[in-house]
Scaffold this motif. Structure first.
Motif, PDB file in Angstrom:
ATOM      1  N   TYR A   1       0.807  -1.224   0.000  1.00  0.00           N
ATOM      2  CA  TYR A   1       0.000   0.000   0.000  1.00  0.00           C
ATOM      3  C   TYR A   1       0.834   1.265   0.000  1.00  0.00           C
ATOM      4  O   TYR A   1       0.377   2.325  -0.458  1.00  0.00           O
ATOM      5  CB  TYR A   1      -0.960   0.006   1.203  1.00  0.00           C
ATOM      6  CG  TYR A   1      -0.389   0.540   2.489  1.00  0.00           C
ATOM      7  CD1 TYR A   1      -0.652   1.847   2.896  1.00  0.00           C
ATOM      8  CD2 TYR A   1       0.418  -0.252   3.311  1.00  0.00           C
ATOM      9  CE1 TYR A   1      -0.138   2.359   4.078  1.00  0.00           C
ATOM     10  CE2 TYR A   1       0.928   0.239   4.493  1.00  0.00           C
ATOM     11  CZ  TYR A   1       0.652   1.543   4.888  1.00  0.00           C
ATOM     12  OH  TYR A   1       1.177   2.037   6.055  1.00  0.00           O
ATOM     13  N   ASP A   2       2.066   1.202   0.519  1.00  0.00           N
ATOM     14  CA  ASP A   2       2.889   2.415   0.517  1.00  0.00           C
ATOM     15  C   ASP A   2       3.248   2.858  -0.889  1.00  0.00           C
ATOM     16  O   ASP A   2       3.592   4.035  -1.102  1.00  0.00           O
ATOM     17  CB  ASP A   2       4.154   2.195   1.349  1.00  0.00           C
ATOM     18  CG  ASP A   2       3.895   2.389   2.840  1.00  0.00           C
ATOM     19  OD1 ASP A   2       3.308   3.427   3.197  1.00  0.00           O
ATOM     20  OD2 ASP A   2       4.249   1.503   3.629  1.00  0.00           O
TER      21      ASP A   2
ATOM     22  N   GLY B   1      -1.457  -8.542   9.884  1.00  0.00           N
ATOM     23  CA  GLY B   1      -0.786  -7.307   9.500  1.00  0.00           C
ATOM     24  C   GLY B   1      -1.152  -6.810   8.121  1.00  0.00           C
ATOM     25  O   GLY B   1      -0.366  -6.066   7.510  1.00  0.00           O
ATOM     26  N   TRP B   2      -2.324  -7.196   7.626  1.00  0.00           N
ATOM     27  CA  TRP B   2      -2.733  -6.645   6.330  1.00  0.00           C
ATOM     28  C   TRP B   2      -3.030  -5.148   6.488  1.00  0.00           C
ATOM     29  O   TRP B   2      -3.374  -4.676   7.571  1.00  0.00           O
ATOM     30  CB  TRP B   2      -3.919  -7.403   5.746  1.00  0.00           C
ATOM     31  CG  TRP B   2      -5.181  -7.433   6.558  1.00  0.00           C
ATOM     32  CD1 TRP B   2      -5.499  -8.303   7.554  1.00  0.00           C
ATOM     33  CD2 TRP B   2      -6.290  -6.526   6.448  1.00  0.00           C
ATOM     34  NE1 TRP B   2      -6.730  -8.022   8.079  1.00  0.00           N
ATOM     35  CE2 TRP B   2      -7.246  -6.935   7.414  1.00  0.00           C
ATOM     36  CE3 TRP B   2      -6.581  -5.445   5.632  1.00  0.00           C
ATOM     37  CZ2 TRP B   2      -8.462  -6.266   7.587  1.00  0.00           C
ATOM     38  CZ3 TRP B   2      -7.790  -4.785   5.797  1.00  0.00           C
ATOM     39  CH2 TRP B   2      -8.712  -5.194   6.761  1.00  0.00           C
TER      40      TRP B   2
ATOM     41  N   ASP C   1      -7.196   7.509   3.149  1.00  0.00           N
ATOM     42  CA  ASP C   1      -6.767   7.607   4.543  1.00  0.00           C
ATOM     43  C   ASP C   1      -6.594   6.190   5.061  1.00  0.00           C
ATOM     44  O   ASP C   1      -7.528   5.386   5.004  1.00  0.00           O
ATOM     45  CB  ASP C   1      -7.820   8.364   5.358  1.00  0.00           C
ATOM     46  CG  ASP C   1      -7.408   8.549   6.802  1.00  0.00           C
ATOM     47  OD1 ASP C   1      -6.197   8.486   7.077  1.00  0.00           O
ATOM     48  OD2 ASP C   1      -8.295   8.734   7.651  1.00  0.00           O
ATOM     49  N   PHE C   2      -5.407   5.874   5.545  1.00  0.00           N
ATOM     50  CA  PHE C   2      -5.132   4.551   6.091  1.00  0.00           C
ATOM     51  C   PHE C   2      -5.112   4.600   7.620  1.00  0.00           C
ATOM     52  O   PHE C   2      -4.818   5.641   8.215  1.00  0.00           O
ATOM     53  CB  PHE C   2      -3.800   4.012   5.570  1.00  0.00           C
ATOM     54  CG  PHE C   2      -3.847   3.555   4.130  1.00  0.00           C
ATOM     55  CD1 PHE C   2      -4.102   2.231   3.823  1.00  0.00           C
ATOM     56  CD2 PHE C   2      -3.634   4.451   3.091  1.00  0.00           C
ATOM     57  CE1 PHE C   2      -4.159   1.804   2.508  1.00  0.00           C
ATOM     58  CE2 PHE C   2      -3.690   4.030   1.771  1.00  0.00           C
ATOM     59  CZ  PHE C   2      -3.948   2.698   1.473  1.00  0.00           C
ATOM     60  N   GLU C   3      -5.410   3.464   8.240  1.00  0.00           N
ATOM     61  CA  GLU C   3      -5.374   3.370   9.693  1.00  0.00           C
ATOM     62  C   GLU C   3      -3.930   3.396  10.191  1.00  0.00           C
ATOM     63  O   GLU C   3      -2.989   3.164   9.430  1.00  0.00           O
ATOM     64  CB  GLU C   3      -6.042   2.057  10.148  1.00  0.00           C
ATOM     65  CG  GLU C   3      -7.520   1.960   9.819  1.00  0.00           C
ATOM     66  CD  GLU C   3      -8.380   2.785  10.755  1.00  0.00           C
ATOM     67  OE1 GLU C   3      -7.834   3.402  11.695  1.00  0.00           O
ATOM     68  OE2 GLU C   3      -9.605   2.815  10.540  1.00  0.00           O
ATOM     69  N   GLY C   4      -3.777   3.683  11.481  1.00  0.00           N
ATOM     70  CA  GLY C   4      -2.483   3.540  12.137  1.00  0.00           C
ATOM     71  C   GLY C   4      -1.615   4.766  12.181  1.00  0.00           C
ATOM     72  O   GLY C   4      -0.583   4.769  12.853  1.00  0.00           O
TER      73      GLY C   4
ATOM     74  N   ASN D   1       4.332   1.774   6.617  1.00  0.00           N
ATOM     75  CA  ASN D   1       3.942   0.506   7.248  1.00  0.00           C
ATOM     76  C   ASN D   1       2.976   0.653   8.419  1.00  0.00           C
ATOM     77  O   ASN D   1       2.585  -0.352   9.032  1.00  0.00           O
ATOM     78  CB  ASN D   1       5.169  -0.287   7.719  1.00  0.00           C
ATOM     79  CG  ASN D   1       6.089  -0.693   6.593  1.00  0.00           C
ATOM     80  OD1 ASN D   1       5.667  -0.781   5.443  1.00  0.00           O
ATOM     81  ND2 ASN D   1       7.354  -0.923   6.903  1.00  0.00           N
ATOM     82  N   ALA D   2       2.540   1.864   8.756  1.00  0.00           N
ATOM     83  CA  ALA D   2       1.712   2.067   9.937  1.00  0.00           C
ATOM     84  C   ALA D   2       0.342   1.400   9.818  1.00  0.00           C
ATOM     85  O   ALA D   2      -0.271   1.044  10.831  1.00  0.00           O
ATOM     86  CB  ALA D   2       1.534   3.561  10.200  1.00  0.00           C
TER      87      ALA D   2
END
Length: 407
Positions: A256-257, A330-331, A268-271, A283-284
């Motif tokens: 995804y990065d 960890g997906w 917007d990604f989580e973490g 990688n967050a």
């Protein structure tokens, strides 16, 4: 030298000499061109496997005119699948089953053209007169993926999906290396030494003034690739320029990065938290729970297509939902679409998931795509299932097939 022009000049000269010697009997008028015919064209557009239908593709005939069966011109309406280079040419969109039907006044030697995403097909037709013309199954050639690139990864195998579509030979459900119609790059040290590493995409090996990624129309980035070297500032800038110029990229799960670091304003990604125009921490978002089985809601056009194709162990879609599995620990979890880009991003699939800090299932996007400049980006949080069948398709493989032609 243009040999066709030379041949034409030679023939013209020969005709002049015959006339000068008295053998031609004087100039004769050229025969009239063959009359155009009004035909109702029908057929079905498929992948190279001659089975998988290609939906919502633009089909048209060069140098034609739209008409009725009686040959009368009709006003042209805008088509949801696109517009021919000349708007007045007769055209139609394929249905969910890949089939098309339209009436056209065609020239004597017509050419049928089909366009879908990164794919274009041309087929010469033979017309003997007015009436119906069923061209049957029109399958894309394997060479239609000749400008595709696939970067291998430890956890995804989009190359197997492509092979099952007819872009390579398959053994026990997997691509037979060396038979692929596309270019494979080694992204996880899994290929033999004859394959180039993924970093080669960002090198100008042919000295044409730009990175070799520009030699490809589509690049697939599998989950589990060694992406560290790809996320340097220079390579991020190259990826952005590639897509803006018309390139298309696909990334899955932990790749995804490749999307977030290059195009942070869309998703917007989580973490992690960052301004909409700035990338989040690398990688967050890799916080998804393993072992999930998700009944995902899908876009209506995708749902209609899934109803017409086959899957192992039952239908590809049931009650409007698609069975998705194979989520590894960890997906990468999407939080949603940035508010300013709601209209720009297409959500193909979404479903209830859990992840670190979220034990109760919440609805999250799972597969999305969006346009950037002249190009396109597709991302999916899930990927191929390691235990995919040797024959036939799992529902999520079918979704990925569909997305190949949406790139």
């Amino acid at each position: 030298m243009n040999t066709s022009r030379v041949k034409l000049a030679t023939l013209t000269l020969g005709a002049s000499l015959l006339a000068a010697c008295g053998g031609g009997g004087g100039d004769e008028p050229a025969p009239p061109p063959p009359a155009a015919a009004t035909v109702t064209l029908s057929g079905q557009l498929t992948a190279p496997d001659a089975t998988t239908p290609i939906a919502n593709a633009l089909v048209y005939v060069k140098d034609s005119a739209a008409g009725t069966a009686a040959g009368q011109a009709r006003p042209l309406a805008a088509l949801p699948c696109g517009t021919p280079p000349t708007a007045s040419w007769a055209a139609a969109c394929t249905g969910a089953d890949g089939k098309f039907t339209f009436t056209a006044k065609v020239p004597a030697s017509p050419t049928l053209v089909a366009v879908k995403g990164a794919f274009t097909l041309e087929k010469a037709l033979t017309v003997t007169g007015d009436g119906a013309l069923n061209v049957g199954t029109v399958a894309l050639a394997p060479a239609s993926a000749s400008k595709f690139a696939v970067v291998t990864g430890a956890f995804d195998n989009i190359q197997d999906v492509l092979a099952k579509l007819g872009y390579g030979q398959v053994a026990e459900g997997r691509l037979v290396p060396g038979t692929e119609a596309f270019t494979l790059y080694d992204g996880d040290d899994s290929l033999a030494g004859s394959y180039k590493d993924a970093e080669a995409l960002f090198v100008d090996a042919d000295n044409n003034g730009q990175a070799d990624i520009f030699n490809h129309s589509v690049v697939f980035f599998n989950c589990g690739l060694n992406e560290g070297a790809l996320n340097t500032p220079q390579n991020v800038a190259t990826l952005r320029a590639y897509v803006e110029a018309g390139g298309r990229i696909y990334a899955s799960d932990q790749a995804y990065d490749i999307v977030e670091q290059v195009f942070p304003a869309y998703l917007d990604f989580e973490g992690s938290v960052a301004p909409a125009d700035q990338p989040e921490a690398v990688n967050a978002a890799q916080i998804g729970d393993s072992g999930l089985i998700v009944n995902a809601s899908v876009d209506g056009t995708l749902a209609a297509w899934l109803q017409g194709v086959s899957c192992v162990n039952g239908p590809c879609i049931a009650d409007g939902k698609v069975h998705v599995e194979g989520f590894l620990d960890g997906w990468a979890v999407m939080a949603g679409v940035h508010p300013a880009q709601q209209a720009a991003v297409k959500t193909w699939a979404s479903g209830p998931v859990t992840f670190t800090g979220q034990s109760e299932a919440v609805q999250r996007p799972l597969t999305v795509s969006f346009g950037v400049g002249q190009g396109r980006v597709s991302y999916t949080s899930y990927h191929t299932e390691p235990d995919a069948p040797t024959q036939g398709f799992m529902p999520q493989e079918r979704v990925m097939q569909y997305l190949v032609f949406e790139l």
